[in-house]
Design a protein around this motif. Structure first.
Motif, PDB file in Angstrom:
ATOM      1  N   SER A   9       0.829  -1.205   0.000  1.00 50.06           N
ATOM      2  CA  SER A   9       0.000   0.000   0.000  1.00 50.06           C
ATOM      3  C   SER A   9       0.859   1.249   0.000  1.00 50.06           C
ATOM      4  CB  SER A   9      -0.913  -0.002   1.246  1.00 50.06           C
ATOM      5  OG  SER A   9      -2.020   0.844   1.022  1.00 50.06           O
ATOM      6  N   ASP A  10       0.277   2.310  -0.498  1.00 51.81           N
ATOM      7  CA  ASP A  10       0.913   3.629  -0.394  1.00 51.81           C
ATOM      8  C   ASP A  10       2.356   3.596  -0.897  1.00 51.81           C
ATOM      9  OD1 ASP A  10      -1.192   5.444   1.152  1.00 51.81           O
ATOM     10  OD2 ASP A  10      -1.320   3.404   1.899  1.00 51.81           O
ATOM     11  N   THR A  11       2.462   3.180  -2.155  1.00 51.57           N
ATOM     12  CA  THR A  11       3.778   3.149  -2.796  1.00 51.57           C
ATOM     13  C   THR A  11       4.193   4.527  -3.303  1.00 51.57           C
ATOM     14  OG1 THR A  11       2.578   2.316  -4.741  1.00 51.57           O
ATOM     15  CG2 THR A  11       3.750   0.717  -3.425  1.00 51.57           C
ATOM     16  N   GLY A  43      -3.721   1.296  -2.922  1.00 46.07           N
ATOM     17  CA  GLY A  43      -3.913   2.704  -3.244  1.00 46.07           C
ATOM     18  C   GLY A  43      -2.868   3.677  -2.766  1.00 46.07           C
ATOM     19  N   ASP A  44      -2.970   4.908  -3.311  1.00 46.68           N
ATOM     20  CA  ASP A  44      -1.850   5.833  -3.345  1.00 46.68           C
ATOM     21  C   ASP A  44      -0.683   5.091  -4.001  1.00 46.68           C
ATOM     22  OD1 ASP A  44      -3.404   7.795  -2.206  1.00 46.68           O
ATOM     23  OD2 ASP A  44      -2.313   7.903  -0.302  1.00 46.68           O
ATOM     24  N   ILE A  45      -1.041   4.434  -5.084  1.00 43.73           N
ATOM     25  CA  ILE A  45      -0.034   3.723  -5.881  1.00 43.73           C
ATOM     26  C   ILE A  45       0.923   4.749  -6.493  1.00 43.73           C
ATOM     27  CG2 ILE A  45      -1.606   3.661  -7.882  1.00 43.73           C
ATOM     28  CD1 ILE A  45      -0.498   0.922  -8.566  1.00 43.73           C
ATOM     29  N   GLY A  75      -6.134   5.365  -4.528  1.00 42.41           N
ATOM     30  CA  GLY A  75      -6.185   6.149  -3.306  1.00 42.41           C
ATOM     31  C   GLY A  75      -6.425   7.618  -3.638  1.00 42.41           C
ATOM     32  N   ASN A  76      -6.414   8.444  -2.619  1.00 48.96           N
ATOM     33  CA  ASN A  76      -6.691   9.869  -2.809  1.00 48.96           C
ATOM     34  C   ASN A  76      -5.623  10.546  -3.667  1.00 48.96           C
ATOM     35  OD1 ASN A  76      -5.496   9.080  -0.178  1.00 48.96           O
ATOM     36  ND2 ASN A  76      -5.020  11.263  -0.017  1.00 48.96           N
ATOM     37  N   HIS A  77      -4.390   9.996  -3.665  1.00 51.49           N
ATOM     38  CA  HIS A  77      -3.362  10.585  -4.524  1.00 51.49           C
ATOM     39  C   HIS A  77      -3.415  10.047  -5.956  1.00 51.49           C
ATOM     40  CE1 HIS A  77      -1.500  13.242  -1.710  1.00 51.49           C
ATOM     41  NE2 HIS A  77      -1.522  12.299  -0.792  1.00 51.49           N
ATOM     42  N   LEU A 155      -9.737  -1.891   0.718  1.00 51.63           N
ATOM     43  CA  LEU A 155     -10.101  -0.480   0.570  1.00 51.63           C
ATOM     44  C   LEU A 155      -8.825   0.352   0.680  1.00 51.63           C
ATOM     45  CD1 LEU A 155     -12.931  -0.409   3.300  1.00 51.63           C
ATOM     46  CD2 LEU A 155     -13.230  -0.899   0.853  1.00 51.63           C
ATOM     47  N   HIS A 156      -8.868   1.593   0.190  1.00 54.76           N
ATOM     48  CA  HIS A 156      -7.742   2.478   0.476  1.00 54.76           C
ATOM     49  C   HIS A 156      -7.877   3.036   1.900  1.00 54.76           C
ATOM     50  CE1 HIS A 156      -4.384   5.109   0.111  1.00 54.76           C
ATOM     51  NE2 HIS A 156      -5.125   6.176   0.271  1.00 54.76           N
ATOM     52  N   LYS A 157      -8.937   3.787   2.147  1.00 51.17           N
ATOM     53  CA  LYS A 157      -9.139   4.313   3.499  1.00 51.17           C
ATOM     54  C   LYS A 157      -9.795   3.249   4.381  1.00 51.17           C
ATOM     55  CE  LYS A 157      -9.525   9.242   2.389  1.00 51.17           C
ATOM     56  NZ  LYS A 157     -10.259  10.497   2.630  1.00 51.17           N
ATOM     57  N   GLY A 197      -5.312   0.770   3.568  1.00 53.25           N
ATOM     58  CA  GLY A 197      -4.023   1.461   3.605  1.00 53.25           C
ATOM     59  C   GLY A 197      -4.235   2.883   4.101  1.00 53.25           C
ATOM     60  N   HIS A 198      -3.645   3.853   3.410  1.00 57.83           N
ATOM     61  CA  HIS A 198      -3.904   5.288   3.550  1.00 57.83           C
ATOM     62  C   HIS A 198      -3.306   5.947   4.795  1.00 57.83           C
ATOM     63  CE1 HIS A 198      -5.791   9.186   3.133  1.00 57.83           C
ATOM     64  NE2 HIS A 198      -6.539   9.021   4.205  1.00 57.83           N
ATOM     65  N   VAL A 199      -3.416   5.313   5.958  1.00 55.88           N
ATOM     66  CA  VAL A 199      -2.983   5.993   7.186  1.00 55.88           C
ATOM     67  C   VAL A 199      -1.456   5.926   7.345  1.00 55.88           C
ATOM     68  CG1 VAL A 199      -3.439   6.256   9.663  1.00 55.88           C
ATOM     69  CG2 VAL A 199      -5.199   5.305   8.192  1.00 55.88           C
ATOM     70  N   ALA A 274       0.109  15.932   4.715  1.00 62.08           N
ATOM     71  CA  ALA A 274      -0.925  14.900   4.821  1.00 62.08           C
ATOM     72  C   ALA A 274      -0.427  13.722   4.007  1.00 62.08           C
ATOM     73  CB  ALA A 274      -2.242  15.412   4.248  1.00 62.08           C
ATOM     74  N   ALA A 275      -0.837  12.537   4.394  1.00 59.26           N
ATOM     75  CA  ALA A 275      -0.371  11.341   3.702  1.00 59.26           C
ATOM     76  C   ALA A 275      -1.402  10.854   2.703  1.00 59.26           C
ATOM     77  CB  ALA A 275      -0.061  10.238   4.715  1.00 59.26           C
TER      78      ALA A 275
HETATM   79 FE   LIG Z   1      -4.134   8.024   1.002  1.00 55.49          FE
END
Ligand SMILES: [Fe+2]
Ligand SMILES: [Fe+2]
Length: 275
Positions: A9-11, A43-45, A75-77, A155-157, A197-199, A274-275
């Motif tokens: 996650s969050d790569t 997510g936030d790949i 993800g959000n990014h 999920l991402h979040k 992920g996300h956090v 913010a992440a």
């Molecule tokens: Fe995120």
């Protein structure tokens, strides 16, 4: 035989950020040796996919370079954030279309022995895009036709920060309205776990409020306590999920060698804090 998933996650991949690429490459070498049956990127790949397509295309190439079967949700990014959170880059039709043109669908359903894996794009759930209702219909259908398979939801979040009953709009979790809709649908299903992920923090909560919730650590960076309140712990790495055909599931944190503990708080200029 058990089915092994590497949840990464969050790569936050981008040609502009070699520090994050180095962490991904160390992880990739580890994964090629470990040989999981499937890699799921929650997510936030990409680092800045909400601004342009380059980073998403770069991230897709890096995922392809694994040489492993893989799936991803945004993800959000990648597709923008919940509009309720404010900010200059809300999830919208253009961002979603950009993701889909490069990555394909923003949700997935995959059957493996004894389990049905479902991935959702939670970033659009607070918008009024027509894809929101289509995705809820997809979820309802995927749960209704599972045929006794256990559900693993990605999920991402995370669904909530602390409790499903929380009502605040928060940066860190699925918004209260969509959360309620997802929970109502999950209530009729046999859910093994919800992994997110996300956090950028790791947490295995066990079963709370009827659902086992597991937060994956990030690959690219953590955010030091000076800038982000600890909710879980902040290693970098990934989660190995072992799914048995009879519905049993084990999950463990893996911290491959070669990952640098990047602290975003000490890396000004990559993001506002913010992440
Ligand atoms: Fe995120
Ligand atoms: Fe992230």
């Amino acid at each position: 035989m058990a089915f092994r998933i590497a949840q990464i996650s969050d790569t936050h991949l981008s040609a502009q950020h070699p520090e994050f690429t180095r962490n991904f490459d160390a992880l990739a070498a580890h994964l090629r040796a470990a040989g999981p049956d499937l890699v799921v990127n929650t997510g936030d790949i990409s680092a800045h996919g909400e601004l342009a397509g380059d980073d998403v295309a770069f991230a897709r190439e890096k995922m392809q370079s694994l040489g492993l079967d893989w799936l991803a949700i945004p993800g959000n990014h990648d597709v923008g954030n919940d509009p309720q959170c404010g900010g200059a880059t809300p999830a919208d039709a253009e961002r979603l279309a950009r993701w889909r043109s490069i990555m394909g669908d923003d949700f997935f359903c995959r059957d493996v022995p004894g389990w049905r894996l479902i991935g959702l794009d939670t970033l659009i759930t607070g918008t009024d895009l027509p894809e929101v209702e289509a995705q809820f219909a997809f979820l309802e259908q995927a749960l209704a036709t599972a045929g006794g398979a256990k559900i693993a939801l990605f999920l991402h979040k995370p669904l909530c920060e602390v409790t499903m009953a929380e009502t605040e709009v928060t940066y860190w979790a699925v918004q209260p309205g969509p959360r309620r809709r997802i929970l109502d649908l999950l209530a009729k299903a046999d859910v093994g776990f919800v992994a997110s992920g996300h956090v950028h923090q790791w947490q295995d909560r066990g079963v709370q409020e009827g659902l086992r919730q597991i937060w994956s650590p990030a690959v690219a960076f953590m955010v030091g306590d000076k800038w982000q309140e600890p909710m879980g712990t902040k290693p970098l790495g990934y989660l190995e999920h072992v799914l048995h055909e009879d519905g049993r599931h084990e999950c463990r944190l893996v911290q491959p060698e070669g990952l640098t503990i990047n602290d975003l708080g000490l890396m000004p200029g990559i993001y506002p804090m913010a992440a």
